[in-house]
Design a protein around this motif. Structure first.
Motif, short mmCIF file in Angstrom:
data_model
loop_
_atom_site.label_atom_id
_atom_site.label_comp_id
_atom_site.label_asym_id
_atom_site.label_seq_id
_atom_site.Cartn_x
_atom_site.Cartn_y
_atom_site.Cartn_z
N GLY A 1 33.51 43.23 46.93
CA GLY A 1 34.90 43.65 46.99
C GLY A 1 35.24 44.42 45.73
O GLY A 1 35.00 45.60 45.60
N ARG A 2 35.78 43.70 44.73
CA ARG A 2 36.06 44.32 43.43
C ARG A 2 35.05 43.92 42.37
O ARG A 2 35.17 44.28 41.20
CB ARG A 2 37.47 43.94 42.98
N GLY A 3 34.04 43.14 42.74
CA GLY A 3 32.94 42.88 41.82
C GLY A 3 33.21 41.83 40.77
O GLY A 3 32.70 41.92 39.66
N HIS A 4 34.00 40.80 41.11
CA HIS A 4 34.31 39.76 40.13
C HIS A 4 33.42 38.53 40.27
O HIS A 4 33.52 37.58 39.50
CB HIS A 4 35.78 39.34 40.24
N SER A 5 32.51 38.54 41.22
CA SER A 5 31.61 37.41 41.40
C SER A 5 30.61 37.36 40.26
O SER A 5 30.24 38.37 39.67
CB SER A 5 30.86 37.53 42.73
N THR A 6 30.13 36.15 39.97
CA THR A 6 29.07 35.96 38.97
C THR A 6 27.77 35.51 39.62
O THR A 6 26.80 35.23 38.93
CB THR A 6 29.48 34.91 37.93
N VAL A 7 27.74 35.46 40.95
CA VAL A 7 26.61 34.89 41.67
C VAL A 7 25.63 35.99 42.08
O VAL A 7 25.95 36.81 42.95
CB VAL A 7 27.07 34.12 42.92
N PRO A 8 24.44 36.04 41.49
CA PRO A 8 23.46 37.04 41.91
C PRO A 8 23.09 36.85 43.38
O PRO A 8 22.87 35.73 43.83
CB PRO A 8 22.26 36.75 41.00
N GLY A 9 23.07 37.94 44.13
CA GLY A 9 22.75 37.86 45.55
C GLY A 9 23.96 37.73 46.44
O GLY A 9 23.85 37.87 47.66
N ALA A 10 25.12 37.46 45.87
CA ALA A 10 26.34 37.37 46.67
C ALA A 10 27.03 38.73 46.74
O ALA A 10 27.30 39.25 47.82
CB ALA A 10 27.28 36.32 46.10
N VAL B 1 51.84 40.65 54.78
CA VAL B 1 51.22 41.83 54.19
C VAL B 1 49.76 41.85 54.62
O VAL B 1 49.07 40.84 54.52
CB VAL B 1 51.30 41.79 52.65
N VAL B 2 49.31 42.99 55.11
CA VAL B 2 47.90 43.16 55.50
C VAL B 2 47.21 43.94 54.38
O VAL B 2 47.64 45.03 54.01
CB VAL B 2 47.77 43.90 56.84
N VAL B 3 46.13 43.35 53.86
CA VAL B 3 45.47 43.89 52.66
C VAL B 3 43.99 44.12 52.94
O VAL B 3 43.31 43.24 53.48
CB VAL B 3 45.64 42.92 51.48
N GLY B 4 43.48 45.28 52.55
CA GLY B 4 42.05 45.55 52.62
C GLY B 4 41.35 44.99 51.40
O GLY B 4 41.94 44.90 50.31
N PRO B 5 40.07 44.62 51.51
CA PRO B 5 39.36 43.96 50.41
C PRO B 5 38.99 44.87 49.26
O PRO B 5 38.49 44.40 48.23
CB PRO B 5 38.09 43.44 51.10
N GLY B 6 39.25 46.18 49.38
CA GLY B 6 38.98 47.08 48.27
C GLY B 6 40.06 47.08 47.21
O GLY B 6 39.89 47.68 46.14
N ASN B 7 41.17 46.42 47.47
CA ASN B 7 42.27 46.35 46.51
C ASN B 7 41.99 45.34 45.41
O ASN B 7 41.28 44.35 45.61
CB ASN B 7 43.57 45.94 47.22
N SER B 8 42.59 45.57 44.27
CA SER B 8 42.66 44.54 43.23
C SER B 8 43.97 43.77 43.43
O SER B 8 44.88 44.23 44.14
CB SER B 8 42.64 45.16 41.84
N LEU B 9 44.08 42.63 42.78
CA LEU B 9 45.32 41.86 42.86
C LEU B 9 46.47 42.67 42.29
O LEU B 9 47.59 42.65 42.82
CB LEU B 9 45.16 40.54 42.10
N PHE C 1 39.69 40.16 46.12
CA PHE C 1 40.17 39.20 47.12
C PHE C 1 39.11 38.22 47.60
O PHE C 1 39.29 37.57 48.63
CB PHE C 1 40.79 39.96 48.29
N GLY C 2 38.02 38.07 46.84
CA GLY C 2 37.04 37.05 47.19
C GLY C 2 37.64 35.66 47.21
O GLY C 2 37.19 34.78 47.96
N MET C 3 38.68 35.44 46.41
CA MET C 3 39.32 34.13 46.37
C MET C 3 39.95 33.75 47.71
O MET C 3 40.17 32.56 47.98
CB MET C 3 40.42 34.12 45.30
N MET C 4 40.21 34.76 48.57
CA MET C 4 40.88 34.46 49.83
C MET C 4 39.92 33.86 50.86
O MET C 4 40.34 33.49 51.96
CB MET C 4 41.52 35.73 50.40
#
Length: 342
Positions: free
Chosen positions: A101-110, A136-144, A168-171
């Motif tokens: 999505g926006r690349g905030h994960s720390t998990v390699p392979g995810a 509100v309908v939001v695409g995963p390319g957005n930042s918060l 939006f990985g938190m969602m």
């Protein structure tokens, strides 16, 4: 009995929705180059190879260096239909891939992958505010921050995170927000998911449509499909928020520890408009520990209420508390944190 029912329900969903997603990629020899070629043929402007200059930009645009991997190619879909085509292709040929999505994960392979296809959803960045339906309908390319900036002019909020550049990985995980004390986690406020499952089918989930998958996505991360849109419950805010960042020296840490205890046992319970995110930092050069805590009150006021008085009464070295907008607040909080290196 309830634990057994939960486990069986989860196992059923994992088998049904994940087969062909991760299972086929594990048993296939090395079909990734074939998948990259086929995507390049169908989407020539949306594929990046290792020798493309934009490849390096996309491949290192992550919060954590743990996700700096070596994908065979990078695919940038522009729509849900593009994602559907790609996922069906991956499943058919057994291609290893990852979802970013926006690349905030720390998990390699995810969010990135070695010798596979990195599918970045950055271009699916639409935001649609449905005033009549209060969502509100939001695409995963957005930042918060993108969403806060889009909604602030309407004095409308949604239950999402608190840092501008996060996605939006938190969602599909949990999700802490300014409104947790009143409204629960971010996933509790997702009304519907648009999701592409393993065979490329696009489904819409809610409490009444594909309810088991809807339940599984709330905490299931990217194990059940590629979410291409989130429909979030929206609500009016009072037109502003009082908050900022307060910094405390090491000499104040005992008092801050008391304030943290009081907040979690009483303040957050008795006054659900409060939000505090205690944070500590250690300076290895000076051997000093400081506290820098975002402190927020979700109301139009000119000072913290009694429920948060301990935070301002404690001796501090700096405070940015003021009446402001949510977009301004998430930009400030984000600026105080460096990218993760581990």
């Amino acid at each position: 009995m309830r634990i057994m029912q939960f486990a069986l329900r989860l196992l059923h969903l994992l088998v049904f929705f994940s087969l062909g997603f991760w299972g086929t990629s594990a048993i296939s020899a090395n079909p990734t180059s074939l998948c990259c070629d086929k995507l390049s043929s169908q989407f020539p402007e949306q594929i990046l190879r290792r020798n493309d200059s934009a490849y390096l930009v996309q491949n290192t645009n992550f919060w954590s260096s743990t996700c700096f991997l070596d994908p065979t190619c990078i695919f940038l879909p522009n729509s849900t239909a593009d994602v559907s085509t790609a996922v069906a292709l991956f499943s058919h040929h057994g291609c290893t891939f990852s979802i970013k999505g926006r690349g905030h994960s720390t998990v390699p392979g995810a969010a990135n992958v070695d010798d596979g296809v990195l599918m970045s959803l950055r271009n699916i960045d639409d935001i649609t505010f449905n005033q009549n339906q209060s969502n509100v309908v939001v695409g995963p390319g957005n930042s918060l921050g993108d969403v806060y900036r889009a909604l602030d002019p309407y004095n409308v909020s949604v239950v999402i995170g608190r840092y501008d550049s996060v996605g939006f990985g938190m969602m599909v995980a949990a999700g802490l927000s300014f409104f947790n004390n009143r409204d629960g986690l971010a996933i509790d406020n997702v009304e519907s998911y648009e999701v592409v499952i393993a065979n490329g089918t696009v489904l819409h989930t809610s409490l009444s449509s594909n309810p088991d998958l809807h339940w599984a996505l709330k905490g299931g991360n990217n194990n059940f499909g590629v979410v291409t849109h989130f429909t979030l419950r929206a609500f009016k805010n009072p037109g502003g928020v009082y908050g900022g960042l307060i910094t405390y020296p090491e000499s104040s840490l005992d008092q801050i520890n008391d304030a943290i205890y009081d907040y979690h046992t009483k303040g957050a319970v008795d006054d659900v408009l409060t939000h505090v995110l205690p944070a500590y930092g250690y300076n290895g050069t000076s051997n000093e520990t400081t506290n820098f805590s975002p402190v927020v009150y979700n109301a139009v006021v000119d000072a913290l209420p009694p429920s948060l008085s301990g935070w301002i009464d404690t001796p501090h070295t700096n405070s940015t508390l003021r009446l402001t907008k949510y977009a301004d607040l998430v930009e400030e909080f984000n600026a105080g944190y460096l990218d993760g290196l581990v």
